[in-house]
Design an enzyme around this catalytic site. Structure first.
Site, short mmCIF file in Angstrom:
data_model
loop_
_atom_site.label_atom_id
_atom_site.label_comp_id
_atom_site.label_asym_id
_atom_site.label_seq_id
_atom_site.Cartn_x
_atom_site.Cartn_y
_atom_site.Cartn_z
N ARG A 11 0.84 -1.19 0.00
CA ARG A 11 0.00 0.00 0.00
C ARG A 11 0.89 1.25 0.00
O ARG A 11 2.04 1.20 0.41
CB ARG A 11 -0.90 0.03 1.24
CG ARG A 11 -1.86 -1.15 1.35
CD ARG A 11 -2.65 -1.06 2.65
NE ARG A 11 -3.62 -2.12 2.78
CZ ARG A 11 -3.40 -3.28 3.40
NH1 ARG A 11 -2.21 -3.50 3.96
NH2 ARG A 11 -4.34 -4.20 3.48
N LYS A 15 -2.28 -2.42 7.93
CA LYS A 15 -3.37 -1.84 8.71
C LYS A 15 -3.35 -2.40 10.13
O LYS A 15 -3.12 -3.58 10.35
CB LYS A 15 -4.71 -2.13 8.05
CG LYS A 15 -4.90 -1.40 6.72
CD LYS A 15 -6.27 -1.65 6.14
CE LYS A 15 -6.49 -0.84 4.87
NZ LYS A 15 -7.82 -1.07 4.27
N HIS A 52 -2.01 2.75 -5.87
CA HIS A 52 -2.86 1.60 -5.52
C HIS A 52 -3.09 0.68 -6.71
O HIS A 52 -3.35 -0.51 -6.52
CB HIS A 52 -4.20 2.07 -4.95
CG HIS A 52 -4.87 1.04 -4.11
ND1 HIS A 52 -4.42 0.67 -2.86
CD2 HIS A 52 -5.96 0.25 -4.37
CE1 HIS A 52 -5.20 -0.28 -2.37
NE2 HIS A 52 -6.14 -0.55 -3.26
N ARG A 105 -0.98 -2.31 -6.67
CA ARG A 105 -1.44 -3.39 -5.78
C ARG A 105 -2.35 -4.36 -6.56
O ARG A 105 -2.23 -5.57 -6.45
CB ARG A 105 -2.16 -2.77 -4.60
CG ARG A 105 -2.45 -3.70 -3.44
CD ARG A 105 -2.78 -2.86 -2.22
NE ARG A 105 -3.46 -3.61 -1.19
CZ ARG A 105 -2.84 -4.39 -0.31
NH1 ARG A 105 -1.52 -4.50 -0.34
NH2 ARG A 105 -3.51 -5.02 0.62
N HIS A 163 -4.41 -8.93 3.44
CA HIS A 163 -5.86 -8.85 3.58
C HIS A 163 -6.31 -9.66 4.79
O HIS A 163 -5.91 -10.83 4.93
CB HIS A 163 -6.56 -9.39 2.33
CG HIS A 163 -6.56 -8.45 1.18
ND1 HIS A 163 -6.74 -8.85 -0.12
CD2 HIS A 163 -6.41 -7.09 1.12
CE1 HIS A 163 -6.70 -7.80 -0.93
NE2 HIS A 163 -6.50 -6.73 -0.19
N TYR A 202 -9.88 -10.41 -7.31
CA TYR A 202 -8.90 -10.55 -8.38
C TYR A 202 -9.16 -11.78 -9.24
O TYR A 202 -8.80 -11.79 -10.41
CB TYR A 202 -7.49 -10.59 -7.79
CG TYR A 202 -7.15 -9.31 -7.08
CD1 TYR A 202 -6.99 -8.12 -7.78
CD2 TYR A 202 -7.05 -9.26 -5.69
CE1 TYR A 202 -6.71 -6.93 -7.13
CE2 TYR A 202 -6.78 -8.08 -5.03
CZ TYR A 202 -6.61 -6.91 -5.76
OH TYR A 202 -6.35 -5.74 -5.12
#
Length: 296
Positions: free
Chosen positions: A146, A170, A239, A242, A265, A274
């Site tokens: 990210r 995150k 992004h 990514r 994730h 994806y």
């Protein structure tokens, strides 16, 4: 109560600064809409109807997209969970609220030919900024990091001996991303021109000869300038790399759970989009190539 909640999600829940800011904006917007501060004296007076009218106002008057409204409602839901734990309210007025549905657009990604064009200047790069910028493009492409993760990267977390990068995503969740020989070579070349490790891996050079950490806005400008030269897509932000990373991995045989781990994730559902992208590619290729594909 808002300040206490924001401190809680920042310190204890370890939400990113961007998320904390978004939650703050949403709660302050709601407070302005109902005409009362969301303090301990007033939160008990908020009703379910207040929330419904606020969401309707956002959609009809402010023209917010459904996804934006969903995000604002998520902030308010989190706030009320916090209030219940603090015993500041007796019920959650958001519990029965249904957010508007938002279509999930398929992620866009750079084509292999565009990536080749974007990195063809690597051999010609001979000044510190060019070497840094080439490395940024290659690192985003090879790691799927990210934007905030790349900007926050520390020099000690980039290990070319072990051929890996330690990333904090995150909520400060750690993951290890393997890297190849080519990227390791670029990293060491950049380190030579950057000079002494001052903590932050990527830096900018100031006129007085000192360095400062690369910030998010500068990274965005570097990427959009370079990719704007090689693609006609409207979106060419960091992004998109990514999405490109995940799509390339999937197209070349990686399983979906490996990609989930590499991207950091929390949910597999976030990664499965994806596989839909890849199916769309296959479907278009079939329609274009097969003689009976478009015939009745």
């Amino acid at each position: 109560m808002i300040d206490a909640f924001l401190e809680y999600i920042a310190v204890e829940k370890k939400y990113s600064a961007l998320t904390v800011r978004a939650y703050s904006d949403a709660l302050n917007d709601f407070s302005v809409f109902i005409g009362n501060p969301l303090d301990r004296a007033n939160v008990r007076d908020v009703t379910e109807q207040d929330v419904r009218e606020w969401l309707l106002y956002l959609i009809e008057d402010k023209k917010h997209a459904p996804r934006s409204v969903q995000q604002k409602l998520t902030a308010l839901r989190s706030f009320y969970k916090f209030l219940l734990r603090q015993q500041a309210v007796e019920k959650d007025v958001t519990r029965r609220i249904i957010a508007p549905k938002a279509d999930k657009p398929l992620p866009v990604f750079f084509r292999p030919s565009e990536m080749q064009e974007a990195t063809r200047y690597e051999q010609e790069a001979d000044d510190p900024e060019s070497i840094r910028d080439c490395l940024i493009i290659e690192m985003l492409f090879q790691t799927g990091m990210r934007r905030a993760e790349l900007v926050g990267l520390q020099d000690k977390d980039v290990d070319t001996n072990e051929k890996q990068i330690r990333v904090f995503g995150k909520r400060r969740k750690e993951r290890i991303i393997p890297i190849g020989d080519k990227l390791c070579k670029q990293i060491e070349q950049y380190r030579q021109v950057r000079g002494t490790d001052n903590g932050t891996f990527f830096v900018v050079w100031k006129k007085d000869g000192t360095t400062a950490p690369l910030d998010r806005d500068r990274l965005y400008r570097i990427v959009t300038r370079r990719m704007g030269e090689v693609t006609t897509m409207k979106k060419h932000s960091p992004h998109v790399f990514r999405h490109t990373f995940a799509t390339e991995m999937l197209n070349n045989g990686a399983d979906i759970r490996t990609i989930q781990t590499l991207l950091g994730h929390a949910s597999l559902a976030a990664t499965e989009v994806y596989s839909h992208t890849t199916f769309e590619q296959i479907h278009r290729a079939y329609n274009k190539a097969h003689p009976r594909a478009t015939n009745n």
